[in-house]
Design an enzyme around this catalytic site. Structure first.
Site, PDB file in Angstrom:
ATOM      1  N   ARG A 119     -19.511 -20.141 -21.112  1.00  0.00           N
ATOM      2  CA  ARG A 119     -19.710 -18.699 -20.722  1.00  0.00           C
ATOM      3  C   ARG A 119     -18.528 -17.879 -21.565  1.00  0.00           C
ATOM      4  O   ARG A 119     -18.143 -16.602 -21.226  1.00  0.00           O
ATOM      5  CB  ARG A 119     -19.456 -18.190 -19.490  1.00  0.00           C
ATOM      6  CG  ARG A 119     -20.424 -19.099 -18.526  1.00  0.00           C
ATOM      7  CD  ARG A 119     -20.512 -18.605 -16.906  1.00  0.00           C
ATOM      8  NE  ARG A 119     -21.634 -19.317 -16.280  1.00  0.00           N
ATOM      9  CZ  ARG A 119     -21.482 -20.303 -15.648  1.00  0.00           C
ATOM     10  NH1 ARG A 119     -20.474 -21.078 -15.692  1.00  0.00           N
ATOM     11  NH2 ARG A 119     -22.786 -20.611 -14.905  1.00  0.00           N
ATOM     12  N   LYS A 141     -21.349  -7.988 -32.435  1.00  0.00           N
ATOM     13  CA  LYS A 141     -22.675  -8.247 -32.179  1.00  0.00           C
ATOM     14  C   LYS A 141     -22.928  -9.401 -33.074  1.00  0.00           C
ATOM     15  O   LYS A 141     -22.928  -9.924 -34.209  1.00  0.00           O
ATOM     16  CB  LYS A 141     -23.573  -6.961 -33.014  1.00  0.00           C
ATOM     17  CG  LYS A 141     -23.544  -5.795 -32.594  1.00  0.00           C
ATOM     18  CD  LYS A 141     -24.081  -4.571 -33.364  1.00  0.00           C
ATOM     19  CE  LYS A 141     -25.674  -4.842 -33.488  1.00  0.00           C
ATOM     20  NZ  LYS A 141     -26.363  -3.687 -34.019  1.00  0.00           N
ATOM     21  N   GLU A 183     -24.561  -2.399 -47.849  1.00  0.00           N
ATOM     22  CA  GLU A 183     -23.999  -2.133 -46.515  1.00  0.00           C
ATOM     23  C   GLU A 183     -22.831  -1.329 -46.826  1.00  0.00           C
ATOM     24  O   GLU A 183     -22.413  -0.417 -45.805  1.00  0.00           O
ATOM     25  CB  GLU A 183     -23.645  -3.461 -45.912  1.00  0.00           C
ATOM     26  CG  GLU A 183     -24.790  -4.112 -45.437  1.00  0.00           C
ATOM     27  CD  GLU A 183     -25.499  -3.746 -44.033  1.00  0.00           C
ATOM     28  OE1 GLU A 183     -24.890  -2.622 -43.525  1.00  0.00           O
ATOM     29  OE2 GLU A 183     -26.238  -4.298 -43.428  1.00  0.00           O
ATOM     30  N   LYS A 225     -16.736   1.460 -39.633  1.00  0.00           N
ATOM     31  CA  LYS A 225     -17.218   0.351 -38.327  1.00  0.00           C
ATOM     32  C   LYS A 225     -16.329   0.512 -37.161  1.00  0.00           C
ATOM     33  O   LYS A 225     -16.800   0.590 -36.043  1.00  0.00           O
ATOM     34  CB  LYS A 225     -17.554  -0.821 -39.004  1.00  0.00           C
ATOM     35  CG  LYS A 225     -18.078  -1.786 -38.185  1.00  0.00           C
ATOM     36  CD  LYS A 225     -19.333  -1.683 -38.213  1.00  0.00           C
ATOM     37  CE  LYS A 225     -20.282  -2.866 -37.117  1.00  0.00           C
ATOM     38  NZ  LYS A 225     -20.500  -4.111 -37.824  1.00  0.00           N
ATOM     39  N   GLU A 235     -23.430  -0.258 -28.236  1.00  0.00           N
ATOM     40  CA  GLU A 235     -24.755   0.534 -28.928  1.00  0.00           C
ATOM     41  C   GLU A 235     -25.760   1.343 -28.021  1.00  0.00           C
ATOM     42  O   GLU A 235     -26.892   1.233 -27.733  1.00  0.00           O
ATOM     43  CB  GLU A 235     -25.466  -0.337 -29.855  1.00  0.00           C
ATOM     44  CG  GLU A 235     -26.492   0.103 -30.834  1.00  0.00           C
ATOM     45  CD  GLU A 235     -26.981  -0.857 -31.692  1.00  0.00           C
ATOM     46  OE1 GLU A 235     -28.208  -0.829 -31.803  1.00  0.00           O
ATOM     47  OE2 GLU A 235     -26.304  -1.758 -32.520  1.00  0.00           O
ATOM     48  N   ARG A 239     -23.199   4.171 -32.127  1.00  0.00           N
ATOM     49  CA  ARG A 239     -23.283   2.920 -32.936  1.00  0.00           C
ATOM     50  C   ARG A 239     -24.575   2.660 -33.596  1.00  0.00           C
ATOM     51  O   ARG A 239     -24.748   1.875 -34.677  1.00  0.00           O
ATOM     52  CB  ARG A 239     -22.852   1.852 -32.067  1.00  0.00           C
ATOM     53  CG  ARG A 239     -22.653   0.295 -32.881  1.00  0.00           C
ATOM     54  CD  ARG A 239     -21.928  -0.495 -32.100  1.00  0.00           C
ATOM     55  NE  ARG A 239     -21.975  -2.121 -33.104  1.00  0.00           N
ATOM     56  CZ  ARG A 239     -21.134  -2.905 -32.805  1.00  0.00           C
ATOM     57  NH1 ARG A 239     -20.619  -3.219 -31.581  1.00  0.00           N
ATOM     58  NH2 ARG A 239     -21.236  -4.042 -33.367  1.00  0.00           N
ATOM     59  N   ASN A 243     -27.370   1.470 -38.190  1.00  0.00           N
ATOM     60  CA  ASN A 243     -28.689   0.608 -38.521  1.00  0.00           C
ATOM     61  C   ASN A 243     -29.563   1.364 -39.473  1.00  0.00           C
ATOM     62  O   ASN A 243     -30.852   1.234 -39.716  1.00  0.00           O
ATOM     63  CB  ASN A 243     -29.360   0.305 -37.207  1.00  0.00           C
ATOM     64  CG  ASN A 243     -28.778  -0.594 -36.248  1.00  0.00           C
ATOM     65  OD1 ASN A 243     -28.429  -1.912 -36.857  1.00  0.00           O
ATOM     66  ND2 ASN A 243     -28.519  -0.497 -35.126  1.00  0.00           N
ATOM     67  N   HIS A 246     -32.144  -0.461 -41.485  1.00  0.00           N
ATOM     68  CA  HIS A 246     -32.375  -1.496 -40.836  1.00  0.00           C
ATOM     69  C   HIS A 246     -33.669  -1.830 -40.107  1.00  0.00           C
ATOM     70  O   HIS A 246     -34.139  -2.911 -40.028  1.00  0.00           O
ATOM     71  CB  HIS A 246     -31.464  -1.947 -39.792  1.00  0.00           C
ATOM     72  CG  HIS A 246     -30.092  -2.324 -40.344  1.00  0.00           C
ATOM     73  ND1 HIS A 246     -29.293  -1.466 -41.298  1.00  0.00           N
ATOM     74  CD2 HIS A 246     -29.201  -3.240 -40.601  1.00  0.00           C
ATOM     75  CE1 HIS A 246     -28.241  -2.037 -41.932  1.00  0.00           C
ATOM     76  NE2 HIS A 246     -28.126  -3.161 -41.270  1.00  0.00           N
ATOM     77  N   HIS A 250     -35.559  -4.956 -41.752  1.00  0.00           N
ATOM     78  CA  HIS A 250     -35.610  -6.158 -40.571  1.00  0.00           C
ATOM     79  C   HIS A 250     -37.139  -6.483 -40.642  1.00  0.00           C
ATOM     80  O   HIS A 250     -37.557  -7.589 -40.736  1.00  0.00           O
ATOM     81  CB  HIS A 250     -35.437  -6.000 -39.096  1.00  0.00           C
ATOM     82  CG  HIS A 250     -33.759  -5.822 -38.773  1.00  0.00           C
ATOM     83  ND1 HIS A 250     -33.313  -5.337 -37.686  1.00  0.00           N
ATOM     84  CD2 HIS A 250     -32.719  -6.257 -39.817  1.00  0.00           C
ATOM     85  CE1 HIS A 250     -31.976  -5.817 -37.901  1.00  0.00           C
ATOM     86  NE2 HIS A 250     -31.757  -6.157 -39.271  1.00  0.00           N
ATOM     87  N   HIS A 263     -30.480 -10.141 -46.618  1.00  0.00           N
ATOM     88  CA  HIS A 263     -30.228  -8.970 -45.582  1.00  0.00           C
ATOM     89  C   HIS A 263     -30.207  -7.723 -46.420  1.00  0.00           C
ATOM     90  O   HIS A 263     -30.672  -6.663 -45.927  1.00  0.00           O
ATOM     91  CB  HIS A 263     -29.374  -9.163 -44.692  1.00  0.00           C
ATOM     92  CG  HIS A 263     -29.093  -8.172 -43.743  1.00  0.00           C
ATOM     93  ND1 HIS A 263     -30.087  -7.662 -42.830  1.00  0.00           N
ATOM     94  CD2 HIS A 263     -28.131  -7.477 -43.289  1.00  0.00           C
ATOM     95  CE1 HIS A 263     -29.529  -6.687 -42.005  1.00  0.00           C
ATOM     96  NE2 HIS A 263     -28.378  -6.491 -42.489  1.00  0.00           N
TER      97      HIS A 263
END
Length: 359
Positions: A119, A141, A183, A225, A235, A239, A243, A246, A250, A263
């Site tokens: 955990r 993330k 990026e 960032k 997010e 935030r 993206n 993206h 994606h 990517h």
């Protein structure tokens, strides 16, 4: 050498950026650490594994290592489970520290493994690509991919430190450098027009891996960032602007099969598509779209998307994390330096897809 800090409601941690500071990794290992687990990939570990072990051995802690295969296609639940098996066999406990040595794939999977194991155990990001140094290593993330969508299974889980040595960029293939710079450009587009101008003026220095240009670009990106993450860790609002490109990108990665395009390559192409959609929704000038396209061309990034078929495009994008119900939300540009998130009708998106894909 510079040190930035990410502050969230629960924690804060340093991002150290400089040259020849690889050995500083050991300074981030807490004194009460029981054991160290290095998670890397075969390519990166062959380059930097001995150097890392020499550094960590000075701490007189047990060190265990797992090297996953190299490639986006391995950021999946099977490799994650294999990592867990190695962690369990090593006898890691709650005072163990995981060191993620590699690019975005390693960092994402290692961070998620750290979030889940017992955990939650502590971990340190040691990013070795431009893309991971300016983006995925910062902000917590963590995720793995699913065949139906990228990064759909994961957790928000912050590292205890990020150690960035820009000298490792010299060992990257040119294609990885170009993909990572996409990026960097993203930060200028969403929140800093002057930084976008700087990227245009210094693109050759960046592609040639000139250290001072890299340090400035990485530090500026991390500052952007860190500011956004500090305001919106989970997010829930701003935030999501990180993206940009993206949602389209994606879809490219999933549609072609993870690992076919890097990517950053998919993001570069997706940013151009998002810019085209921004023209339709907010009137982003065509001249600005041309500037964006030409910058990515100079970076040797793809600027025309693969033809997945419009229905398939939309289907993949419906699995995007920004989708709410059946409504797909996109990050769009009102102008260079100002981004917003907004839903857009499929009919308009389809028109943009049709004119931005290869014939």
């Amino acid at each position: 050498m510079s040190t930035l800090f990410v502050h969230t409601s629960d924690t804060h941690y340093p991002i150290k950026i400089g040259r020849n500071n690889f050995e500083d990794i050991s300074s981030f290992i807490p004194a009460n650490t029981s054991s160290i687990f290095v998670l890397s990939n075969t390519t990166v570990y062959n380059l930097y594994g001995n150097r890392l072990n020499t550094c960590l051995n000075q701490l007189n802690k047990p060190i265990h290592t797992y090297c996953m295969p190299d490639g986006e296609q391995y950021k999946n639940i099977d490799i994650l489970n294999e990592a867990f098996t190695h962690m369990l066999k090593a006898g890691l406990d709650r005072r163990s520290v995981l060191v993620a040595l590699g690019g975005g794939v390693v960092g994402d999977l290692a961070g998620f493994a750290s979030a889940c194991y017992m955990r939650g155990i502590r971990f340190i990001q040691v990013p070795t690509t431009i893309l991971s140094q300016v983006d995925s290593s910062v902000g917590g993330k963590t995720a793995i991919n699913h065949p139906l969508g990228k990064n759909m299974i994961g957790a928000f889980y912050q590292p205890i430190a990020v150690n960035i040595d820009v000298d490792v960029i010299q060992t990257l293939p040119d294609r990885e450098v170009s993909a990572g710079l996409a990026e960097v450009v993203k930060y200028g587009l969403i929140m800093d027009a002057e930084f976008f101008d700087w990227c245009e003026e210094n693109v050759q220095a960046l592609r040639q891996r000139q250290p001072q240009a890299l340090i400035y670009a990485i530090q500026k990106s991390c500052e952007c960032k860190a500011k956004i993450v500090s305001e919106d860790e989970k997010e829930q609002g701003r935030r999501a602007l990180l993206n940009l490109g993206h949602t389209f990108g994606h879809a490219i990665e999933a549609g072609l099969g993870f690992g076919t395009w890097l990517h950053g390559e998919a993001v570069a192409c997706g940013i151009i598509q998002a810019a085209e959609l921004s023209h339709e929704v907010y009137g982003l000038p065509k001249a600005d779209i041309l500037r964006i396209r030409q910058l990515f061309e100079r970076m040797n990034c793809p600027t025309m998307a693969p033809n997945l078929g419009t229905d398939k495009w939309l289907d993949y994008m419906r699995h995007d994390k920004k989708s709410i119900g059946k409504e797909i939300h996109y990050i769009l540009l009102k102008r260079i330096g100002e981004a917003v998130m907004t839903p857009v009708k499929d009919e308009l998106v389809s028109q943009v897809i049709e004119r931005t894909v290869e014939a």
